[in-house]
Design an enzyme around this catalytic site. Structure first.
Site, PDB file in Angstrom:
ATOM      1  N   PRO A  46       2.011  -5.872   2.417  1.00 43.62           N
ATOM      2  CA  PRO A  46       0.679  -5.949   3.045  1.00 43.62           C
ATOM      3  C   PRO A  46       0.593  -5.451   4.487  1.00 43.62           C
ATOM      4  O   PRO A  46      -0.487  -5.111   4.952  1.00 43.62           O
ATOM      5  CB  PRO A  46       0.342  -7.447   2.982  1.00 43.62           C
ATOM      6  CG  PRO A  46       1.673  -8.117   2.975  1.00 43.62           C
ATOM      7  CD  PRO A  46       2.566  -7.216   2.166  1.00 43.62           C
TER       8      PRO A  46
ATOM      9  N   GLY B 132       2.156  -2.778   5.552  1.00 44.22           N
ATOM     10  CA  GLY B 132       2.429  -1.349   5.567  1.00 44.22           C
ATOM     11  C   GLY B 132       1.152  -0.520   5.734  1.00 44.22           C
ATOM     12  O   GLY B 132       0.037  -1.041   5.642  1.00 44.22           O
TER      13      GLY B 132
ATOM     14  N   MET C  63      -0.143   1.645   3.695  1.00 36.88           N
ATOM     15  CA  MET C  63      -0.946   1.579   2.464  1.00 36.88           C
ATOM     16  C   MET C  63      -1.331   0.140   2.137  1.00 36.88           C
ATOM     17  O   MET C  63      -2.445  -0.140   1.700  1.00 36.88           O
ATOM     18  CB  MET C  63      -0.154   2.172   1.298  1.00 36.88           C
ATOM     19  CG  MET C  63      -0.148   3.674   1.254  1.00 36.88           C
ATOM     20  SD  MET C  63      -1.759   4.343   0.822  1.00 36.88           S
ATOM     21  CE  MET C  63      -1.777   4.058  -0.940  1.00 36.88           C
TER      22      MET C  63
ATOM     23  N   THR D 148       4.095   2.885  -5.004  1.00 35.46           N
ATOM     24  CA  THR D 148       5.406   3.180  -4.421  1.00 35.46           C
ATOM     25  C   THR D 148       6.050   4.346  -5.157  1.00 35.46           C
ATOM     26  O   THR D 148       6.030   4.388  -6.390  1.00 35.46           O
ATOM     27  CB  THR D 148       6.306   1.921  -4.533  1.00 35.46           C
ATOM     28  OG1 THR D 148       5.592   0.828  -3.968  1.00 35.46           O
ATOM     29  CG2 THR D 148       7.632   2.124  -3.830  1.00 35.46           C
ATOM     30  N   THR D 149       6.619   5.271  -4.393  1.00 38.81           N
ATOM     31  CA  THR D 149       7.245   6.459  -4.989  1.00 38.81           C
ATOM     32  C   THR D 149       8.762   6.407  -4.808  1.00 38.81           C
ATOM     33  O   THR D 149       9.279   5.567  -4.074  1.00 38.81           O
ATOM     34  CB  THR D 149       6.691   7.740  -4.348  1.00 38.81           C
ATOM     35  OG1 THR D 149       6.800   7.614  -2.921  1.00 38.81           O
ATOM     36  CG2 THR D 149       5.245   7.974  -4.731  1.00 38.81           C
TER      37      THR D 149
ATOM     38  N   HIS E  13       4.576  15.661   4.916  1.00 36.33           N
ATOM     39  CA  HIS E  13       4.255  14.258   5.160  1.00 36.33           C
ATOM     40  C   HIS E  13       4.662  13.832   6.558  1.00 36.33           C
ATOM     41  O   HIS E  13       5.488  14.487   7.212  1.00 36.33           O
ATOM     42  CB  HIS E  13       4.971  13.371   4.141  1.00 36.33           C
ATOM     43  CG  HIS E  13       4.313  13.350   2.792  1.00 36.33           C
ATOM     44  ND1 HIS E  13       4.536  14.322   1.846  1.00 36.33           N
ATOM     45  CD2 HIS E  13       3.411  12.488   2.253  1.00 36.33           C
ATOM     46  CE1 HIS E  13       3.813  14.047   0.766  1.00 36.33           C
ATOM     47  NE2 HIS E  13       3.116  12.943   0.983  1.00 36.33           N
TER      48      HIS E  13
ATOM     49  N   LYS F 191       8.334   8.773   6.187  1.00 36.51           N
ATOM     50  CA  LYS F 191       8.461   8.710   4.728  1.00 36.51           C
ATOM     51  C   LYS F 191       9.930   8.612   4.317  1.00 36.51           C
ATOM     52  O   LYS F 191      10.773   9.340   4.833  1.00 36.51           O
ATOM     53  CB  LYS F 191       7.798   9.944   4.095  1.00 36.51           C
ATOM     54  CG  LYS F 191       7.755   9.881   2.591  1.00 36.51           C
ATOM     55  CD  LYS F 191       6.758  10.876   2.020  1.00 36.51           C
ATOM     56  CE  LYS F 191       6.771  10.872   0.500  1.00 36.51           C
ATOM     57  NZ  LYS F 191       6.482   9.546  -0.075  1.00 36.51           N
TER      58      LYS F 191
ATOM     59  N   GLY G 103       6.669  11.820  -4.327  1.00 34.73           N
ATOM     60  CA  GLY G 103       6.352  11.528  -5.730  1.00 34.73           C
ATOM     61  C   GLY G 103       5.348  12.526  -6.279  1.00 34.73           C
ATOM     62  O   GLY G 103       5.420  12.932  -7.446  1.00 34.73           O
TER      63      GLY G 103
HETATM   64  N1  LIG Z   1       0.573   6.513  -4.689  1.00 31.05           N
HETATM   65  C1  LIG Z   1      -0.049   6.880  -3.548  1.00 31.05           C
HETATM   66  O1  LIG Z   1      -1.177   7.384  -3.550  1.00 31.05           O
HETATM   67  C2  LIG Z   1       0.647   6.646  -2.257  1.00 31.05           C
HETATM   68  C3  LIG Z   1       1.901   6.146  -2.261  1.00 31.05           C
HETATM   69  N2  LIG Z   1       2.553   5.903  -1.107  1.00 31.05           N
HETATM   70  C4  LIG Z   1       3.846   5.260  -1.256  1.00 31.05           C
HETATM   71  O2  LIG Z   1       3.659   3.875  -0.984  1.00 31.05           O
HETATM   72  C5  LIG Z   1       4.848   3.338  -0.393  1.00 31.05           C
HETATM   73  C6  LIG Z   1       4.477   2.668   0.917  1.00 31.05           C
HETATM   74  O3  LIG Z   1       4.050   3.652   1.818  1.00 31.05           O
HETATM   75  P1  LIG Z   1       3.579   3.274   3.297  1.00 31.05           P
HETATM   76  O4  LIG Z   1       2.561   2.203   3.232  1.00 31.05           O
HETATM   77  O5  LIG Z   1       3.280   4.545   3.990  1.00 31.05           O
HETATM   78  O6  LIG Z   1       4.948   2.677   3.874  1.00 31.05           O
HETATM   79  P2  LIG Z   1       5.134   1.584   5.027  1.00 31.05           P
HETATM   80  O7  LIG Z   1       6.551   1.690   5.489  1.00 31.05           O
HETATM   81  O8  LIG Z   1       4.045   1.682   6.011  1.00 31.05           O
HETATM   82  O9  LIG Z   1       4.947   0.211   4.227  1.00 31.05           O
HETATM   83  C7  LIG Z   1       5.901  -0.359   3.405  1.00 31.05           C
HETATM   84  C8  LIG Z   1       5.823  -1.833   3.609  1.00 31.05           C
HETATM   85  O10 LIG Z   1       6.698  -2.481   2.691  1.00 31.05           O
HETATM   86  C9  LIG Z   1       7.392  -3.462   3.404  1.00 31.05           C
HETATM   87  N3  LIG Z   1       8.589  -3.835   2.683  1.00 31.05           N
HETATM   88  C10 LIG Z   1       9.807  -3.271   2.725  1.00 31.05           C
HETATM   89  N4  LIG Z   1      10.627  -3.934   1.917  1.00 31.05           N
HETATM   90  C11 LIG Z   1       9.897  -4.943   1.372  1.00 31.05           C
HETATM   91  C12 LIG Z   1      10.193  -5.998   0.491  1.00 31.05           C
HETATM   92  N5  LIG Z   1      11.437  -6.187   0.024  1.00 31.05           N
HETATM   93  N6  LIG Z   1       9.209  -6.856   0.118  1.00 31.05           N
HETATM   94  C13 LIG Z   1       7.975  -6.697   0.594  1.00 31.05           C
HETATM   95  N7  LIG Z   1       7.627  -5.739   1.481  1.00 31.05           N
HETATM   96  C14 LIG Z   1       8.586  -4.879   1.841  1.00 31.05           C
HETATM   97  C15 LIG Z   1       7.640  -2.882   4.774  1.00 31.05           C
HETATM   98  O11 LIG Z   1       7.924  -3.881   5.730  1.00 31.05           O
HETATM   99  P3  LIG Z   1       8.565  -3.471   7.169  1.00 31.05           P
HETATM  100  O12 LIG Z   1       7.446  -2.828   7.906  1.00 31.05           O
HETATM  101  O13 LIG Z   1       8.989  -4.769   7.754  1.00 31.05           O
HETATM  102  O14 LIG Z   1       9.702  -2.553   6.873  1.00 31.05           O
HETATM  103  C16 LIG Z   1       6.279  -2.241   5.019  1.00 31.05           C
HETATM  104  O15 LIG Z   1       5.378  -3.156   5.568  1.00 31.05           O
HETATM  105  C17 LIG Z   1       5.816   4.515  -0.280  1.00 31.05           C
HETATM  106  O16 LIG Z   1       6.676   4.530  -1.389  1.00 31.05           O
HETATM  107  C18 LIG Z   1       4.908   5.749  -0.308  1.00 31.05           C
HETATM  108  O17 LIG Z   1       5.550   6.880  -0.795  1.00 31.05           O
HETATM  109  C19 LIG Z   1       1.990   6.144   0.100  1.00 31.05           C
HETATM  110  C20 LIG Z   1       0.740   6.673   0.180  1.00 31.05           C
HETATM  111  C21 LIG Z   1      -0.040   6.993  -0.997  1.00 31.05           C
HETATM  112  O1  LIG Z   2       4.525   8.319   1.639  1.00 31.70           O
HETATM  113  C1  LIG Z   2       3.358   8.782   1.647  1.00 31.70           C
HETATM  114  O2  LIG Z   2       2.662   8.788   2.669  1.00 31.70           O
HETATM  115  C2  LIG Z   2       2.806   9.295   0.393  1.00 31.70           C
HETATM  116  N1  LIG Z   2       3.492   9.155  -0.697  1.00 31.70           N
HETATM  117  C3  LIG Z   2       3.118   9.557  -2.001  1.00 31.70           C
HETATM  118  C4  LIG Z   2       4.077  10.601  -2.511  1.00 31.70           C
HETATM  119  O3  LIG Z   2       5.295  10.443  -2.330  1.00 31.70           O
HETATM  120  O4  LIG Z   2       3.640  11.573  -3.120  1.00 31.70           O
HETATM  121  C5  LIG Z   2       1.669   9.947  -2.096  1.00 31.70           C
HETATM  122  C6  LIG Z   2       1.131  10.645  -0.891  1.00 31.70           C
HETATM  123  O5  LIG Z   2       1.646  11.923  -0.869  1.00 31.70           O
HETATM  124  C7  LIG Z   2       1.454   9.886   0.380  1.00 31.70           C
END
Ligand SMILES: NC(=O)C1=CN([C@@H]2O[C@H](COP(=O)(O)OP(=O)(O)OC[C@H]3O[C@@H](n4cnc5c(N)ncnc54)[C@H](OP(=O)(O)O)[C@@H]3O)[C@@H](O)[C@H]2O)C=CC1
Ligand SMILES: O=C(O)C1=N[C@H](C(=O)O)C[C@H](O)C1
Length: 267
Positions: A12, A14, A16, A101-102, A156, A160, A166
């Site tokens: 939460p 992060g 996203m 998550t990717t 990106h 990342k 992904g």
């Molecule tokens: N499908 C889509 O459209 C998209 C997918 N993504 C994917 O989403 C994922 C998250 O991206 P993003 O938000 O940018 O990343 P962030 O690093 O901003 O967020 C990830 C969050 O997960 C937390 N975290 C890490 N380990 C754990 C755990 N064991 N339990 C619970 N929380 C945990 C982190 O905490 P801490 O900050 O303390 O490390 C952080 O708050 C990535 O895999 C990204 O590729 C991103 C954008 C779009």
């Molecule tokens: O980590 C990101 O930011 C994103 N991850 C996803 C990916 O790995 O494709 C989706 C988007 O590109 C943003």
């Protein structure tokens, strides 16, 4: 009146995750019941996330969370290792995962598919939730029938964790369905600096750019005699992904197996 969907968000704080919390809080028939964070066990969400006033509980352990809370759906936006573990555990507990998550391996995807099927539960793993990105992937798949020489460039932000993205992997997989397998470039081509030609997926090259200032961008370049075609999508903020998350949560309640990619559920 539509049934209320009870949701847990993992990740939460992060980039996203905080958008997903906002989406759940702002959607009438969505109810946030808990969050999973690897820090702050036992605190309230409002204490760890300045953009929320929610008093739902923060859990570090997904099993404890799903034993204590009644949840229909888990939205996971964490890291590749954690996301895989969360998805598997959610399915085991009868909770439907919507996974953004990717970075999952093919083996992990296959295993999760079998588990979802065995449980008869919906599971959506969407490498990209943005509608424009889905269209870019579909258009790329169409174009590859006529332009079999193609390179993917994904760009990106520099925080990342996974490369290629992904989205790039999914794009290559979709193109592979239309493109006869072949090596691209000169047969005697040699890299004088390792990695210069990018990753090799079935003869297609994937290039990963990481820079501060970027959000999520991808360009698919097709080349043929005397012409090129470029398909490009840009996400300038994380809100661009949220309509896809919403549709996934709404759709997953009527699915009984795993869907990999939003293109399968958008009508
Ligand atoms: N499908 C889509 O459209 C998209 C997918 N993504 C994917 O989403 C994922 C998250 O991206 P993003 O938000 O940018 O990343 P962030 O690093 O901003 O967020 C990830 C969050 O997960 C937390 N975290 C890490 N380990 C754990 C755990 N064991 N339990 C619970 N929380 C945990 C982190 O905490 P801490 O900050 O303390 O490390 C952080 O708050 C990535 O895999 C990204 O590729 C991103 C954008 C779009
Ligand atoms: O980590 C990101 O930011 C994103 N991850 C996803 C990916 O790995 O494709 C989706 C988007 O590109 C943003």
């Amino acid at each position: 009146m539509t049934d209320v969907i009870k949701i847990v968000v993992a990740g939460p704080r992060g980039r996203m995750g905080r958008e997903a919390v906002k989406l759940v809080e702002d959607t009438e028939n969505f109810q946030l019941v808990a969050v999973i964070d690897h820090k702050h066990n036992g605190m309230k969400l409002a204490d760890i996330l300045e953009t929320s006033k929610s008093q739902v509980m923060v859990y570090t352990d997904i099993e404890e969370c799903l034993q204590n809370e009644q949840a229909d759906v888990l939205i996971d936006l964490t890291t590749p290792e954690t996301g895989y573990l969360h998805t598997k555990t959610a399915l085991t507990y009868g909770v439907r995962p919507v996974v953004g998550t990717t970075g999952f391996s093919q083996e992990e995807l296959i295993e999760l598919k079998s588990l979802a099927e065995a449980k008869g539960l919906g599971c959506i793993i969407a490498p990209n939730f943005a509608i424009g990105a889905i269209l870019m992937m579909k258009f790329s798949q169409m174009a590859s029938k006529y332009f079999p020489d193609v390179e993917i460039m994904e760009m990106h932000h520099d925080q990342k964790l996974d490369a290629p993205s992904g989205t790039a992997v999914k794009t290559a997989e979709m193109i592979k369905e239309n493109r006869p397998s072949h090596r691209q470039g000169h047969e005697d081509e040699k890299e004088t600096i390792e990695g210069a030609r990018g990753a090799n997926y079935d003869g297609m090259r994937i290039h990963s750019v990481r820079l501060p200032g970027l959000v999520a961008h991808q360009q698919v370049l097709f080349g043929a005699e005397g012409q090129t075609l470029t398909l490009r999508h840009d996400s300038y903020n994380r809100a661009s992904f949220m309509s896809g998350v919403k549709v996934s949560v709404e759709t997953i309640m009527s699915l009984d197996s795993l869907v990999y990619g939003l293109e399968h559920i958008l009508v």
